[in-house]
Design an enzyme around this catalytic site. Structure first.
Site, PDB file in Angstrom:
ATOM      1  N   HIS A 384       0.804  -1.231   0.000  1.00 13.07           N
ATOM      2  CA  HIS A 384       0.000   0.000   0.000  1.00 13.07           C
ATOM      3  C   HIS A 384       0.829   1.270   0.000  1.00 13.07           C
ATOM      4  O   HIS A 384       0.259   2.355   0.175  1.00 13.07           O
ATOM      5  CB  HIS A 384      -0.922   0.038   1.219  1.00 13.07           C
ATOM      6  CG  HIS A 384      -1.996  -1.002   1.211  1.00 13.07           C
ATOM      7  ND1 HIS A 384      -3.244  -0.786   0.687  1.00 13.07           N
ATOM      8  CD2 HIS A 384      -1.991  -2.285   1.645  1.00 13.07           C
ATOM      9  CE1 HIS A 384      -3.981  -1.881   0.823  1.00 13.07           C
ATOM     10  NE2 HIS A 384      -3.242  -2.812   1.398  1.00 13.07           N
ATOM     11  N   LYS A 575      -8.350  14.133   4.713  1.00 10.11           N
ATOM     12  CA  LYS A 575      -7.506  12.936   4.646  1.00 10.11           C
ATOM     13  C   LYS A 575      -6.451  13.093   5.716  1.00 10.11           C
ATOM     14  O   LYS A 575      -6.340  14.158   6.328  1.00 10.11           O
ATOM     15  CB  LYS A 575      -6.854  12.802   3.270  1.00 10.11           C
ATOM     16  CG  LYS A 575      -6.154  14.085   2.797  1.00 10.11           C
ATOM     17  CD  LYS A 575      -5.531  13.938   1.433  1.00 10.11           C
ATOM     18  CE  LYS A 575      -6.525  14.024   0.303  1.00 10.11           C
ATOM     19  NZ  LYS A 575      -6.583  12.867  -0.552  1.00 10.11           N
ATOM     20  N   ARG A 576      -5.654  12.032   5.949  1.00  9.47           N
ATOM     21  CA  ARG A 576      -4.578  12.189   6.918  1.00  9.47           C
ATOM     22  C   ARG A 576      -3.653  13.335   6.530  1.00  9.47           C
ATOM     23  O   ARG A 576      -3.476  13.643   5.344  1.00  9.47           O
ATOM     24  CB  ARG A 576      -3.781  10.879   7.032  1.00  9.47           C
ATOM     25  CG  ARG A 576      -4.499   9.816   7.848  1.00  9.47           C
ATOM     26  CD  ARG A 576      -4.738  10.262   9.275  1.00  9.47           C
ATOM     27  NE  ARG A 576      -3.502  10.310  10.031  1.00  9.47           N
ATOM     28  CZ  ARG A 576      -3.094   9.354  10.857  1.00  9.47           C
ATOM     29  NH1 ARG A 576      -3.851   8.281  11.064  1.00  9.47           N
ATOM     30  NH2 ARG A 576      -1.955   9.468  11.509  1.00  9.47           N
ATOM     31  N   LYS A 581       0.789  14.544   0.863  1.00  9.81           N
ATOM     32  CA  LYS A 581      -0.583  14.824   0.423  1.00  9.81           C
ATOM     33  C   LYS A 581      -0.771  16.318   0.142  1.00  9.81           C
ATOM     34  O   LYS A 581      -1.759  16.733  -0.436  1.00  9.81           O
ATOM     35  CB  LYS A 581      -1.585  14.328   1.458  1.00  9.81           C
ATOM     36  CG  LYS A 581      -1.596  12.798   1.604  1.00  9.81           C
ATOM     37  CD  LYS A 581      -2.584  12.345   2.671  1.00  9.81           C
ATOM     38  CE  LYS A 581      -2.465  10.873   3.022  1.00  9.81           C
ATOM     39  NZ  LYS A 581      -3.177  10.001   2.083  1.00  9.81           N
ATOM     40  N   THR A 683      -8.495   6.674  -1.922  1.00 11.31           N
ATOM     41  CA  THR A 683      -9.862   6.160  -2.055  1.00 11.31           C
ATOM     42  C   THR A 683     -10.838   7.303  -1.781  1.00 11.31           C
ATOM     43  O   THR A 683     -11.979   7.260  -2.237  1.00 11.31           O
ATOM     44  CB  THR A 683     -10.122   4.994  -1.080  1.00 11.31           C
ATOM     45  OG1 THR A 683      -9.539   5.331   0.186  1.00 11.31           O
ATOM     46  CG2 THR A 683      -9.504   3.715  -1.581  1.00 11.31           C
ATOM     47  N   LYS A 687     -14.567   8.517  -3.441  1.00 16.84           N
ATOM     48  CA  LYS A 687     -15.772   8.852  -2.664  1.00 16.84           C
ATOM     49  C   LYS A 687     -16.331  10.199  -3.099  1.00 16.84           C
ATOM     50  O   LYS A 687     -17.544  10.358  -3.279  1.00 16.84           O
ATOM     51  CB  LYS A 687     -15.453   8.855  -1.163  1.00 16.84           C
ATOM     52  CG  LYS A 687     -15.149   7.457  -0.630  1.00 16.84           C
ATOM     53  CD  LYS A 687     -14.479   7.454   0.747  1.00 16.84           C
ATOM     54  CE  LYS A 687     -13.833   6.087   0.987  1.00 16.84           C
ATOM     55  NZ  LYS A 687     -12.831   6.104   2.067  1.00 16.84           N
TER      56      LYS A 687
HETATM   57  C1  NBG Z   1      -2.563   3.754   1.923  1.00 14.87           C
HETATM   58  C2  NBG Z   1      -2.158   4.637   0.749  1.00 14.87           C
HETATM   59  C3  NBG Z   1      -3.386   5.092  -0.035  1.00 14.87           C
HETATM   60  C4  NBG Z   1      -4.230   3.888  -0.410  1.00 14.87           C
HETATM   61  C5  NBG Z   1      -4.556   3.084   0.838  1.00 14.87           C
HETATM   62  C6  NBG Z   1      -5.354   1.844   0.523  1.00 14.87           C
HETATM   63  C7  NBG Z   1      -1.112   3.054   3.791  1.00 14.87           C
HETATM   64  C8  NBG Z   1       0.147   2.399   4.192  1.00 14.87           C
HETATM   65  N1  NBG Z   1      -1.341   3.185   2.490  1.00 14.87           N
HETATM   66  O1  NBG Z   1      -2.982   5.760  -1.200  1.00 14.87           O
HETATM   67  O2  NBG Z   1      -1.431   5.734   1.220  1.00 14.87           O
HETATM   68  O3  NBG Z   1      -5.417   4.302  -1.036  1.00 14.87           O
HETATM   69  O4  NBG Z   1      -3.371   2.677   1.469  1.00 14.87           O
HETATM   70  O5  NBG Z   1      -4.724   1.059  -0.418  1.00 14.87           O
HETATM   71  O6  NBG Z   1      -1.882   3.443   4.644  1.00 14.87           O
END
Ligand code: NBG
Length: 847
Positions: A384, A575-576, A581, A683, A687
């Site tokens: 991820h 988002k985080r 980002k 994701t 949304k």
């Molecule tokens: C996150 C990514 C996102 C991705 C999500 C789900 C982690 C390690 N990775 O870009 O930063 O959409 O995983 O796949 O949290």
């Protein structure tokens, strides 16, 4: 489950007493209004011991949740029995995070009970929505990775796949965020304070989990060398189960979360000698293992407690999987990979690989080659992130201490693996070093991603670009060796939560036009294209969006006491908080707009409300400083009389799944502006677009595929591409050239630098300026500034043309079919798991 212990080949015989209570006569099962009301009232009295005088609103919520849960139980049991009866291949999704959010609305909707529950509760004199708002979020995750796991559970149940989620039941989920004086402050998320009506405690499913100790070598009866892990410190893992209902079917899958328990309540020796404190100390220490979720994503910390958490998940889950397998196959393990698929959600559960080897070798007595063949065929690994600081590595020293037998096994896996590649690439030591599971150096480390790749038959990225980066860059040498192991599975989201539930207005409008098949087949949305030119339809679309904006404006007013202009462009980044980002780039744009309005107070502008939300990891100083900067900008902008309602900057505290459900449907513009190549998929981007927001974004992660689907005329793209970012990083760039080359940018940087936003502490934001000007601007904020601002100008112009904007919005929604997690899961099932759907028939279909 109790019933599953019975002979599963025959229908379990019912005792006369059970017969009397059989569900067809059981009022707790009925879905008509009277039965629902009866359940509700019964739970209030008999489960909660309350009457109408003593009951609180929360009691009403609980009674409602328990009434709904009753309606899942029979299906839940039948689902598990059917899987046994049919000898199904089971899918196990192992994840350290499940960001479920609230479950009541979801369960009601999936059971098809929305209308009746509404009527039943309203008729009793309560407001169903108010009750539902009392449920606390199950926030056992950080961000996208955890929410993806939750969307996958919903899709797997809806697709009738025999799937199980396995995770950890943290006492405290992701921290609660408050903003005090512009700074983030973290508070514990005590989500279990009022109990959790969904979980069922399973004290009968407990397993011993071992730590520390040493490994003894011995010869078994046949003279073979075997290993025994002894003198360990043990704790107990106890199961808590949560039902996961599919949409309008009878499938109710299981999410099993483990809690750490002490092996004994008291150490009697201490207790008897009067040392009460010491006596309970052990217990407390064991139980801290599942206390709290680690609040960092995209970052690996190397802490012993985290390692113990990961092993808790892995060891308890594998014991449970093997117990279930043996019920049907006893100790014939040759069928294991045909009956069991285990998906590893990032490297966090990758200790599963040496753990399965340990069980097969040391406990089941298989030989190495057979055990290894089974292991590789069983596991799939999803990556991820490509950020180096997020790739887990465990110190050999730590592993040796906590899991000595696993370390031995990892060494043996690596010895054989290096042997294999040395043969293929004789003399290429550099390559062998890169491919090795062990990182050599002063301090040796185990590279968990390398272990995952060697020990799995499938490795996937989560968007097309991300998978390409894995193949060409991060895992290049592995891809060279095993191209067939690598594949892409672009992420998706469940439309049941992220459209139907969170945006009832838009859902109803869509269903009115194209029917409700989109709820289980998102590609149906394509039919909306036929209505783009229908003015009446556009008007209704507009009205729904307005109402959603008003709903959010009311929330902001209630929480933050700030009035926002609901005619303004709602420009949202939630988002985080992460430098990659680039909330900072968005903040620079906010200042740009502010300066422009100040410079030309009488000029016409498109009013904007720039809305932020998101948590920064408590130890991530730079991200926290960016939160402070945003709030400081908000302070200046929102209190400047000359600005009026042309511009507002809002930071909504404690962004969560539940807040996402409120915020996303109200957005006009979705900010997806990560440095290209760094956001694996995203994701949130999906949304927003599914709810009709237009995207401003870089060519990163799934944005690229969103552009492909909606067409480049319906999305706003700007900025460097991922190969350009890599080139600049390789060749070096001069961030100052952007600063010197753009007067507006220069002014903004100077304002921040000179304390315009922090007069009481002029140097407060210096670290931000330093990172931009003097530390290479790793995230290319300055390099992308101009192109971002230009793109935002185009967005404002487009917003003025309401009709055009609405058409684009409809076209975005119409083309989001690909981004359903149903599509993603179908691909996993077919291409990685080789798993089939098993429809569940209820023994009492007339219910
Ligand atoms: C996150 C990514 C996102 C991705 C999500 C789900 C982690 C390690 N990775 O870009 O930063 O959409 O995983 O796949 O949290």
């Amino acid at each position: 489950m109790k019933t599953s212990k019975k002979n599963h080949k025959k229908e379990p015989a019912k005792s006369p007493a059970m017969e009397k209570l059989s569900p067809s006569t059981n009022e707790f099962q009925g879905t008509d209004i009277k039965s629902l009301q009866k359940s509700f009232v019964n739970h209030l009295e008999y489960s909660l011991a309350k009457d109408e005088y003593s009951a609180t609103k929360r009691d009403f919520f609980k009674s409602l949740a328990l009434s709904v849960r009753d309606r899942l139980i029979e299906r839940w049991i039948e689902t598990q029995q059917t899987y046994y009866r049919e000898g199904a291949k089971r899918i196990y999704y192992l994840s350290m995070e499940f960001l479920l959010g609230r479950l009541l609305g979801d369960a009601i909707s999936n059971l098809g009970l929305s209308r009746n529950i509404n009527e039943a509760i309203t008729d009793l004199g309560y407001d169903p929505e108010e009750l539902m708002n009392l449920e606390s979020d199950a926030a056992l995750g950080n961000g996208g990775l955890g929410r993806l796991a939750a969307c996958f559970l919903d899709s797997m149940a809806t697709l009738e796949l025999p799937a199980y989620g396995y995770g950890i039941r943290y006492d405290y989920g992701i921290f609660y965020q408050r903003i005090l004086n512009g700074y983030q402050k973290e508070y514990p998320d005590n989500w279990l304070r009022y109990g959790n009506p969904w979980e069922i405690e399973r004290p009968e499913y407990i397993y011993h989990i071992k730590y520390y100790g040493r490994v003894n070598e011995y010869k078994d009866k046949s003279g073979r060398v075997r290993f025994d892990w002894a003198d360990t410190d043990n704790i107990i893992a106890m199961a808590y189960d949560t039902p996961i209902p599919g949409y309008h079917n009878n499938t109710v899958n299981n999410l099993r979360l483990w809690a750490a328990k002490s092996t004994r309540e008291f150490n009697l020796e201490y207790f008897n000698s009067g040392d009460y404190d010491r006596a309970v100390e052990d217990k407390i220490e064991s139980e801290t293992i599942s206390k709290v979720l680690y609040p960092r994503d995209d970052f690996y910390g190397g802490r012993e407690l985290r390692l113990k958490q990961e092993y808790l998940l892995v060891s308890a889950t594998l014991q449970d999987i093997i117990r279930r397998y043996k019920k049907t196959h006893s100790d014939n393990f040759s069928l294991f990979p045909e009956k069991v698929a285990i998906q590893l959600n990032d490297t966090h559960p990758v200790l599963s690989i040496p753990e399965l080897m340990r069980i097969l070798l040391d406990i089941e007595g298989l030989d190495w080659d057979e055990a290894w063949d089974i292991t590789v065929k069983t596991f799939g690994y999803t990556n991820h992130t490509v950020m180096p600081e997020a790739l887990e590595k465990w110190k050999v020293k730590l592993l040796e201490l906590v899991l000595p037998r696993h370390l031995q096994i990892i060494y043996e896996i690596n010895r054989r693996w290096l042997g294999e590649i040395s043969q293929k690439y004789p003399g290429d030591e550099e390559r062998v070093r890169t491919l090795s599971i062990i990182e050599e150096g002063e301090e040796k480390n185990i590279r968990m991603a390398n272990l995952a790749i060697v020990g799995s038959h499938s490795i996937n990225g989560v968007a097309a670009l991300h998978t390409e980066i894995l193949k060409k860059d991060v895992f290049r040498e592995f891809y060279d060796y095993w191209p067939e192991k690598f594949n892409n599975k672009t992420n998706g989201i469940t439309q049941r939560r992220w459209l139907k539930l969170c945006n009832p207005g838009l859902s109803e409008l869509i269903t009115e036009k194209i029917g409700e098949n989109w709820i289980t087949n998102l590609a149906e949305l394509k039919k909306l294209e036929n209505f783009v030119d229908d003015e009446a339809f556009r008007k209704k679309w507009n009205k729904v969006q307005r109402q959603n904006k008003i709903r959010l404006a009311e929330y902001i007013h209630r929480k933050l006491k700030t009035e926002i202009n609901t005619d303004s462009l709602f420009d949202v980044q939630v988002k985080r908080l992460h430098e990659y980002k680039r909330q900072l780039l968005n903040a620079l744009h906010a200042i740009t707009l502010y300066n422009r309005i100040k410079a030309n107070p009488d000029s016409e502008v498109v009013p904007r409300t720039i809305i932020f939300g998101g948590k920064a990891a408590p130890a991530y100083a730079m991200a926290k400083l960016i939160i402070k900067l945003i709030n400081s900008i908000a302070d200046v902008v929102n209190h400047d009389d000359g600005i009026d309602d042309k511009l507002k900057v809002i930071f909504i505290p404690n962004y969560s799944v539940t807040l996402a459900e409120l915020i996303i449907p109200a957005a006009d513009l979705s900010e997806q502006i990560s440095t290209a190549g760094m956001e694996a998929s995203g994701t949130g981007n999906m949304k927003f677009a599914l709810n009709g927001a237009l995207t401003v974004g870089t060519l990163d992660g799934a944005n690229i595929e969103i552009r492909e689907e909606v067409g480049e005329e319906n999305i706003f793209i700007f900025g460097l591409k991922s190969d350009e970012v890599s080139r600049r990083r390789r060749e070096g760039q001069d961030p100052r050239s952007y600063y010197n080359g753009n007067a507006e940018l220069k002014k903004i940087i100077e304002m921040i630098q000179n304390g315009f936003f922090s007069p009481e502490e002029p140097n407060l934001f210096k670290p931000i300026i330093e990172s931009l000007l003097n530390q290479g601007d790793h995230y290319m904020v300055l390099a992308d500034y101009e192109s971002y601002v230009k793109c935002q100008e185009k967005i404002s112009q487009t917003f003025l043309d309401r009709d055009k904007w609405l058409k684009m919005s409809i076209l975005n929604v119409a083309n989001m079919g690909k981004f359903s997690s149903d599509r993603t899961i179908k691909e996993y099932a077919k291409e990685i798991w080789d798993a089939k759907s098993i429809p569940i028939k209820l023994p009492h279909p007339d219910l």
